[in-house]
Design a protein around this motif. Structure first.
Motif, PDB file in Angstrom:
ATOM      1  N   UNK A  26       0.868  -1.186   0.000  1.00  0.00           N
ATOM      2  CA  UNK A  26       0.000   0.000   0.000  1.00  0.00           C
ATOM      3  C   UNK A  26       0.901   1.231   0.000  1.00  0.00           C
ATOM      4  N   UNK A  27       0.807   2.041  -1.023  1.00  0.00           N
ATOM      5  CA  UNK A  27       1.709   3.184  -1.133  1.00  0.00           C
ATOM      6  C   UNK A  27       0.960   4.397  -1.687  1.00  0.00           C
ATOM      7  N   UNK A  28       1.697   5.492  -1.877  1.00  0.00           N
ATOM      8  CA  UNK A  28       1.121   6.671  -2.518  1.00  0.00           C
ATOM      9  C   UNK A  28       2.092   7.191  -3.569  1.00  0.00           C
ATOM     10  N   UNK A  29       1.704   8.238  -4.249  1.00  0.00           N
ATOM     11  CA  UNK A  29       2.465   8.693  -5.409  1.00  0.00           C
ATOM     12  C   UNK A  29       3.834   9.275  -5.053  1.00  0.00           C
ATOM     13  N   UNK A  30       4.085   9.502  -3.758  1.00  0.00           N
ATOM     14  CA  UNK A  30       5.389  10.032  -3.341  1.00  0.00           C
ATOM     15  C   UNK A  30       6.381   8.936  -2.959  1.00  0.00           C
ATOM     16  N   UNK A  31       5.931   7.686  -2.910  1.00  0.00           N
ATOM     17  CA  UNK A  31       6.792   6.592  -2.441  1.00  0.00           C
ATOM     18  C   UNK A  31       6.855   5.440  -3.440  1.00  0.00           C
ATOM     19  N   UNK A  44      10.213 -11.789  -6.060  1.00  0.00           N
ATOM     20  CA  UNK A  44      11.389 -12.592  -6.408  1.00  0.00           C
ATOM     21  C   UNK A  44      11.488 -13.881  -5.609  1.00  0.00           C
ATOM     22  N   UNK A  45      10.767 -13.958  -4.480  1.00  0.00           N
ATOM     23  CA  UNK A  45      10.777 -15.206  -3.714  1.00  0.00           C
ATOM     24  C   UNK A  45       9.478 -15.984  -3.914  1.00  0.00           C
ATOM     25  N   UNK A  46       8.695 -15.569  -4.886  1.00  0.00           N
ATOM     26  CA  UNK A  46       7.527 -16.330  -5.263  1.00  0.00           C
ATOM     27  C   UNK A  46       6.231 -15.939  -4.602  1.00  0.00           C
ATOM     28  N   UNK A  47       6.206 -14.795  -3.911  1.00  0.00           N
ATOM     29  CA  UNK A  47       4.966 -14.340  -3.283  1.00  0.00           C
ATOM     30  C   UNK A  47       4.034 -13.758  -4.334  1.00  0.00           C
ATOM     31  N   UNK A  48       2.739 -13.915  -4.113  1.00  0.00           N
ATOM     32  CA  UNK A  48       1.731 -13.304  -4.977  1.00  0.00           C
ATOM     33  C   UNK A  48       1.594 -11.847  -4.552  1.00  0.00           C
ATOM     34  N   UNK A  49       2.139 -10.956  -5.342  1.00  0.00           N
ATOM     35  CA  UNK A  49       2.350  -9.576  -4.922  1.00  0.00           C
ATOM     36  C   UNK A  49       1.491  -8.607  -5.718  1.00  0.00           C
ATOM     37  N   UNK A  50       0.869  -7.674  -5.011  1.00  0.00           N
ATOM     38  CA  UNK A  50       0.078  -6.628  -5.651  1.00  0.00           C
ATOM     39  C   UNK A  50       0.432  -5.282  -5.026  1.00  0.00           C
ATOM     40  N   UNK A  51       0.286  -4.217  -5.797  1.00  0.00           N
ATOM     41  CA  UNK A  51       0.573  -2.858  -5.330  1.00  0.00           C
ATOM     42  C   UNK A  51      -0.669  -2.000  -5.532  1.00  0.00           C
ATOM     43  N   UNK A  76      -2.165 -11.661   3.305  1.00  0.00           N
ATOM     44  CA  UNK A  76      -1.449 -12.285   4.424  1.00  0.00           C
ATOM     45  C   UNK A  76      -0.355 -11.372   4.970  1.00  0.00           C
ATOM     46  N   UNK A  77       0.256 -10.578   4.093  1.00  0.00           N
ATOM     47  CA  UNK A  77       1.303  -9.627   4.472  1.00  0.00           C
ATOM     48  C   UNK A  77       0.978  -8.283   3.831  1.00  0.00           C
ATOM     49  N   UNK A  78       1.049  -7.209   4.627  1.00  0.00           N
ATOM     50  CA  UNK A  78       0.790  -5.862   4.103  1.00  0.00           C
ATOM     51  C   UNK A  78       1.975  -4.967   4.453  1.00  0.00           C
ATOM     52  N   UNK A  79       2.603  -4.400   3.438  1.00  0.00           N
ATOM     53  CA  UNK A  79       3.693  -3.433   3.616  1.00  0.00           C
ATOM     54  C   UNK A  79       3.159  -2.069   3.211  1.00  0.00           C
ATOM     55  N   UNK A  80       3.374  -1.053   4.075  1.00  0.00           N
ATOM     56  CA  UNK A  80       2.725   0.245   3.864  1.00  0.00           C
ATOM     57  C   UNK A  80       3.753   1.380   3.854  1.00  0.00           C
ATOM     58  N   UNK A 100      -3.609 -10.371   9.103  1.00  0.00           N
ATOM     59  CA  UNK A 100      -2.509  -9.903   8.267  1.00  0.00           C
ATOM     60  C   UNK A 100      -1.299  -9.536   9.124  1.00  0.00           C
ATOM     61  N   UNK A 101      -0.112  -9.853   8.615  1.00  0.00           N
ATOM     62  CA  UNK A 101       1.129  -9.354   9.209  1.00  0.00           C
ATOM     63  C   UNK A 101       1.434  -8.019   8.530  1.00  0.00           C
ATOM     64  N   UNK A 102       1.637  -6.981   9.337  1.00  0.00           N
ATOM     65  CA  UNK A 102       1.681  -5.629   8.768  1.00  0.00           C
ATOM     66  C   UNK A 102       2.926  -4.876   9.218  1.00  0.00           C
ATOM     67  N   UNK A 103       3.567  -4.213   8.267  1.00  0.00           N
ATOM     68  CA  UNK A 103       4.637  -3.264   8.562  1.00  0.00           C
ATOM     69  C   UNK A 103       4.227  -1.906   8.017  1.00  0.00           C
ATOM     70  N   UNK A 104       4.057  -0.935   8.915  1.00  0.00           N
ATOM     71  CA  UNK A 104       3.690   0.425   8.540  1.00  0.00           C
ATOM     72  C   UNK A 104       4.949   1.278   8.471  1.00  0.00           C
TER      73      UNK A 104
END
Length: 315
Positions: A26-31, A44-51, A76-80, A100-104
């Protein structure tokens, strides 16, 4: 790219992403460049990844659009990596509850990923963070003083500390990256004294004195007082709540003027204004959560000296 160092640490060590896991960035136009590094590392490690990409929010703790909140709950994993924080939002809390495992990462920079707090040894950080948190588990009263004039007392009785270790391996675990802090919500109505904020990103750049009575910020004095008060007034009345006490435990983190990293610096304390409902026992909801950094603090937990002039007295 040099930022891949931090991206790989985040994905492989901090989140322990597995092949075939669903990962949402989860990101915005500045990141976007940073988000791309996380996405590449996960894919690259085979995760099903969406942005998913949003417009930058104007303030911390602003709820994301509903489709983004729904997507967070299903991953399952959310990176913000965002410009403003989603940590203290209903969307983040709902995703955590869903497992979800989350890193903000509000305000994360490429520099943090290359040489800063995200490049730390997170197993070492976890050990120190847990040692500090153990002291708070049965604590009743805390006093914080600083050379710039802070002298605050507060009750933390029955408030379980959040252990922001940077290792989010189990369903429902969440925290910041860069990580490295022990934090909790002081009992509402118990914080009294004087708070001197030494730094609060671009909002407070010179010491700002805050009179605190019965858990509320009452009076602001300093060159940046009008700026901070303007942000609080634009949110809601609960923005004046003393919402968090935090202790930094990351030896790689540096004071850069970015609160995300500043609040993790080993030997600092931070006090937040606003929402505290992300912490055990916290019941004061606000649209805002703003962390003020305190330099060279002395911290006494009940009768134990935990920190003296910025030196953490715990191994």
């Amino acid at each position: 790219m040099l930022i891949m160092k931090g991206a790989r640490i985040a994905v492989e060590t901090c989140m322990k992403v597995k092949t075939e896991e669903t990962v949402l960035i989860v990101t915005d136009t500045q990141k976007l460049r940073i988000a791309e590094a996380f996405a590449y590392s996960a894919a690259s490690i085979g995760a099903q990844t969406a942005v998913t990409i949003m417009e930058p929010a104007q303030e911390h703790a602003r709820e994301p659009p509903k489709p983004v909140a729904e997507a967070m709950k299903s991953a399952e994993v959310v990176l913000i990596p965002t410009s403003r924080s989603l940590s203290h939002t209903d969307a983040r809390r709902a995703a955590t509850k869903a497992g979800a495992r989350i890193a903000s990462m509000p305000g994360i920079t490429e520099d943090m990923m290359q040489i800063g707090g995200l490049t730390a040894d997170y197993r070492q950080i976890a050990a120190l963070t847990n040692n500090v948190a153990d002291i708070f588990e049965k604590a009743r009263k805390v006093r914080v003083t600083t050379p710039s004039g802070t002298d605050l007392t507060m009750s933390v009785e029955e408030r379980t500390p959040l252990r922001d270790t940077g290792l989010y391996h189990k369903p429902g675990e969440w925290g910041n990256l860069p990580a490295g802090e022990v934090c909790l919500a002081p009992v509402e109505g118990t914080t009294n004294g004087v708070l001197v904020i030494d730094s609060m990103g671009s909002v407070v750049t010179q010491p700002l004195r805050v009179a605190v009575k019965d858990g509320w910020a009452k009076r602001f004095d300093g060159p940046d007082a009008a700026k901070l008060e303007g942000l609080l007034k634009s949110a809601d009345r609960n923005a004046y709540n003393i919402g968090e006490l935090g202790i930094g435990t990351n030896s790689k983190a540096r004071v850069t003027g970015k609160v995300l990293e500043d609040e993790k610096v080993l030997g600092t304390v931070h006090i937040a204004l606003g929402d505290n409902t992300s912490y055990q026992g916290g019941r004061t909801k606000s649209r805002i959560h703003m962390d003020g950094i305190l330099f060279h603090p002395t911290v006494k937990v009940d009768t134990r000296l935990l920190m003296q002039k910025g030196e953490l007295l715990v191994g």
